[in-house]
Write a protein that holds these residues in place. Structure first.
Motif, mmCIF file in Angstrom:
data_model
loop_
_atom_site.group_PDB
_atom_site.id
_atom_site.type_symbol
_atom_site.label_atom_id
_atom_site.label_comp_id
_atom_site.label_asym_id
_atom_site.label_seq_id
_atom_site.Cartn_x
_atom_site.Cartn_y
_atom_site.Cartn_z
ATOM 1 N N ASP A 66 0.828 -1.205 0.000
ATOM 2 C CA ASP A 66 0.000 0.000 0.000
ATOM 3 C C ASP A 66 0.863 1.257 0.000
ATOM 4 O O ASP A 66 0.388 2.343 -0.317
ATOM 5 N N PHE A 67 2.124 1.081 0.388
ATOM 6 C CA PHE A 67 3.036 2.210 0.571
ATOM 7 C C PHE A 67 4.459 1.668 0.600
ATOM 8 O O PHE A 67 4.664 0.515 0.953
ATOM 9 N N ALA A 68 5.437 2.508 0.244
ATOM 10 C CA ALA A 68 6.831 2.054 0.281
ATOM 11 C C ALA A 68 7.757 3.162 0.772
ATOM 12 O O ALA A 68 7.561 4.335 0.464
ATOM 13 N N LEU A 69 8.750 2.738 1.527
ATOM 14 C CA LEU A 69 9.864 3.595 1.937
ATOM 15 C C LEU A 69 11.091 3.087 1.196
ATOM 16 O O LEU A 69 11.447 1.912 1.338
ATOM 17 N N LEU A 70 11.715 3.933 0.409
ATOM 18 C CA LEU A 70 12.850 3.510 -0.406
ATOM 19 C C LEU A 70 14.107 4.288 -0.047
ATOM 20 O O LEU A 70 14.165 5.513 -0.222
ATOM 21 N N ASP A 71 15.104 3.582 0.450
ATOM 22 C CA ASP A 71 16.420 4.175 0.612
ATOM 23 C C ASP A 71 16.943 4.424 -0.797
ATOM 24 O O ASP A 71 16.931 3.520 -1.644
ATOM 25 N N VAL A 72 17.368 5.630 -1.091
ATOM 26 C CA VAL A 72 17.839 5.959 -2.440
ATOM 27 C C VAL A 72 19.071 5.137 -2.792
ATOM 28 O O VAL A 72 19.162 4.559 -3.867
ATOM 29 N N PHE A 109 10.921 11.920 -10.545
ATOM 30 C CA PHE A 109 10.595 11.699 -9.134
ATOM 31 C C PHE A 109 10.765 12.972 -8.296
ATOM 32 O O PHE A 109 10.820 12.896 -7.074
ATOM 33 N N ALA A 110 10.830 14.113 -8.950
ATOM 34 C CA ALA A 110 11.064 15.369 -8.238
ATOM 35 C C ALA A 110 9.993 15.659 -7.189
ATOM 36 O O ALA A 110 10.281 16.278 -6.170
ATOM 37 N N LYS A 111 8.774 15.205 -7.410
ATOM 38 C CA LYS A 111 7.680 15.491 -6.473
ATOM 39 C C LYS A 111 7.489 14.407 -5.419
ATOM 40 O O LYS A 111 6.630 14.534 -4.552
ATOM 41 N N VAL A 112 8.278 13.336 -5.486
ATOM 42 C CA VAL A 112 8.176 12.280 -4.474
ATOM 43 C C VAL A 112 8.740 12.823 -3.164
ATOM 44 O O VAL A 112 9.845 13.361 -3.137
ATOM 45 N N PRO A 113 7.979 12.693 -2.075
ATOM 46 C CA PRO A 113 8.490 13.191 -0.793
ATOM 47 C C PRO A 113 9.780 12.494 -0.389
ATOM 48 O O PRO A 113 10.025 11.346 -0.757
ATOM 49 N N ARG A 114 10.594 13.219 0.384
ATOM 50 C CA ARG A 114 11.860 12.672 0.892
ATOM 51 C C ARG A 114 11.933 12.869 2.396
ATOM 52 O O ARG A 114 11.502 13.890 2.920
ATOM 53 N N LEU A 115 12.487 11.883 3.051
ATOM 54 C CA LEU A 115 12.790 11.986 4.468
ATOM 55 C C LEU A 115 14.291 11.870 4.638
ATOM 56 O O LEU A 115 14.931 11.042 3.985
ATOM 57 N N GLN A 116 14.828 12.699 5.499
ATOM 58 C CA GLN A 116 16.259 12.666 5.804
ATOM 59 C C GLN A 116 16.502 11.666 6.927
ATOM 60 O O GLN A 116 15.815 11.691 7.939
ATOM 61 N N LYS A 117 17.471 10.746 6.729
ATOM 62 C CA LYS A 117 17.844 9.811 7.794
ATOM 63 C C LYS A 117 18.856 10.480 8.703
ATOM 64 O O LYS A 117 19.752 11.149 8.187
ATOM 65 N N PRO A 118 18.742 10.307 9.979
ATOM 66 C CA PRO A 118 17.636 9.633 10.674
ATOM 67 C C PRO A 118 16.415 10.549 10.712
ATOM 68 O O PRO A 118 16.541 11.749 10.952
ATOM 69 N N ALA A 126 3.749 11.257 9.605
ATOM 70 C CA ALA A 126 3.099 12.226 8.720
ATOM 71 C C ALA A 126 3.167 11.762 7.269
ATOM 72 O O ALA A 126 2.199 11.910 6.517
ATOM 73 N N ALA A 127 4.283 11.172 6.870
ATOM 74 C CA ALA A 127 4.418 10.656 5.505
ATOM 75 C C ALA A 127 3.397 9.551 5.251
ATOM 76 O O ALA A 127 2.807 9.471 4.171
#
Length: 133
Positions: A66-72, A109-118, A126-127
């Motif tokens: 349903d959703f994915a978190l992808l490490d670049v 993918f410019a509009k794909v949200p990004r999260l900074q680790k950590p 929120a994501a």
């Protein structure tokens, strides 16, 4: 290093604000476990973790998340092929990276949200709550 799939299933009540099944592509086992633990604590029912593009694509084929978190930056590869597949299936995703603004993301993918680790738990949650393609 052998690619792995770690699947954790929680027995929590459904939460309509969170996806039921999340795929994590993360090559650092400590970070992957941290994400798994936090996602489960938010009410996500299924969390699958993979460490490579090939395993992620296999898991998507086996069962669409349903959703994915992808490490670049995965070991010796980038996760953009995973993002292409998820986008084609209209599955929302977020990139996570430890490189901040320095990481190069393709224009598609410019509009794909990004999260900074950590990433803080509130940003991760929120994501999940605002997941939209």
């Amino acid at each position: 290093m052998q690619p792995y799939v770690n699947e954790i299933i929680a027995t929590l009540p459904d939460d309509p604000d969170h996806p039921a099944d999340v795929l994590i592509a993360e090559d650092d086992p400590i970070i992957a476990i941290d994400f798994e633990d936090r996602l489960l604590s938010f009410g996500v029912k299924h969390v699958r973790t993979v460490a490579s593009v090939a395993r992620a694509l296999q898991e998507i084929e086996r069962r669409e998340p349903d959703f994915a978190l992808l490490d670049v930056e995965l070991v010796r590869e980038k996760s953009f092929a995973i993002a292409e597949r998820l986008t084609a299936l209209k599955i929302p995703l977020v990139f996570v990276t430890g490189y901040g603004a320095e990481v190069s993301i393709p224009a598609q993918f410019a509009k794909v949200p990004r999260l900074q680790k950590p990433c803080p738990s509130d940003a991760l949650e929120a994501a999940l709550r605002t997941r939209k393609l």
